[in-house]
Design an enzyme around this catalytic site. Sequence first.
Site, PDB file in Angstrom:
ATOM      1  N   LYS A   1       0.277   4.882   8.458  1.00  7.55           N
ATOM      2  CA  LYS A   1       0.887   5.278   7.177  1.00  7.55           C
ATOM      3  C   LYS A   1      -0.150   5.376   6.074  1.00  7.55           C
ATOM      4  CE  LYS A   1       2.217   2.072   4.653  1.00  7.55           C
ATOM      5  NZ  LYS A   1       1.683   1.190   3.580  1.00  7.55           N
TER       6      LYS A   1
ATOM      7  N   THR B   1       0.878  -1.172   0.000  1.00  6.26           N
ATOM      8  CA  THR B   1       0.000   0.000   0.000  1.00  6.26           C
ATOM      9  C   THR B   1       0.915   1.222   0.000  1.00  6.26           C
ATOM     10  OG1 THR B   1      -1.773  -1.133   1.159  1.00  6.26           O
ATOM     11  CG2 THR B   1      -1.785   1.276   1.220  1.00  6.26           C
TER      12      THR B   1
ATOM     13  N   LYS C   1      -7.249   1.343  -2.950  1.00  7.00           N
ATOM     14  CA  LYS C   1      -6.868   0.903  -1.602  1.00  7.00           C
ATOM     15  C   LYS C   1      -7.118   2.004  -0.572  1.00  7.00           C
ATOM     16  CE  LYS C   1      -5.288  -1.697   1.666  1.00  7.00           C
ATOM     17  NZ  LYS C   1      -3.951  -2.310   1.720  1.00  7.00           N
TER      18      LYS C   1
END
Length: 292
Positions: A243, A100, A175
């Site tokens: 993150k 990701t 995502k």
Amino acid sequence: MNVEAKKIAFIGTGVMGRSMAGHLMSGGYDVVVFTRSKEKAEALLAQGASWAGSPGEAVRDADYIITMVGYPKDVEEVYFGQEGILENAKTGAFVIDMTTSTPTLAKQIFIEAKERQIHSLDAPVSGGDIGAKEARLTIMVGGDESAFEACLPVFKLMGSNIIHQGGAGAGQHTKMCNQIAIATNMIGVCEALAYADAAGLNPEDVLKSISSGAAGSWSLSNLAPRIIADNFEPGFFVKHFIKDMEIALDEAERMGLDVPGLALAKEMYVKLSQKGEENSGTQALYKLWKKQ
């Protein structure tokens, strides 16, 4: 494009990558692995995977190259430079970043790969450690459709919900949609269990009632039982989720989109991390409500 190629370089064999690489080996591919901590690859090496001393060494003869590392800075490190993937991959190879990461970085890799006649896809996943172990990952793919079709047999060994979302960066954008939905949902899951506890209810019975109704979600079905069992081991690390939320917040700001729910979730997870829970699973958010 050669869809019969059989050699795969897999870079990053952590909680999810280890299972994913194992499925590729079971599917008949020769797999060479590289990860910064070799001990994380020992199980795969015992199963017959080959070891490489650097990303560049891993990819030189590979037909497919898959990366599953931690942060965008790690993606940059393995893709660029003299010992990086793009400098050492052969012409016609497929590079697939399943980390990701940022849509911007995905586009940069795509452009530089194309200049070298290398096919690039961004293909982040969802499903956590369970999805990885059971080869039931959701895989969201950005890049050229022809490259997606060529890599579909590889994807099918790791996932069950595989969708081409558009051009370079589209997988990463999708995502972010996934992480935004999860972020506020996890708050709801934790608050529901905290309420059940405060009301003196049996949380397992509560879960039986609400998980199959309108409140149902993947997090409620898969992570709430871990919370009830006091199991906060990582299927997905808190630090990595923070993150992801930072990436989504940055992208949303760039697009002029206000996402207050996501901002609240990030604030709560940062607070959790500051309590020493950065290496716990995302279900550890419940500890902000848990009675000490």
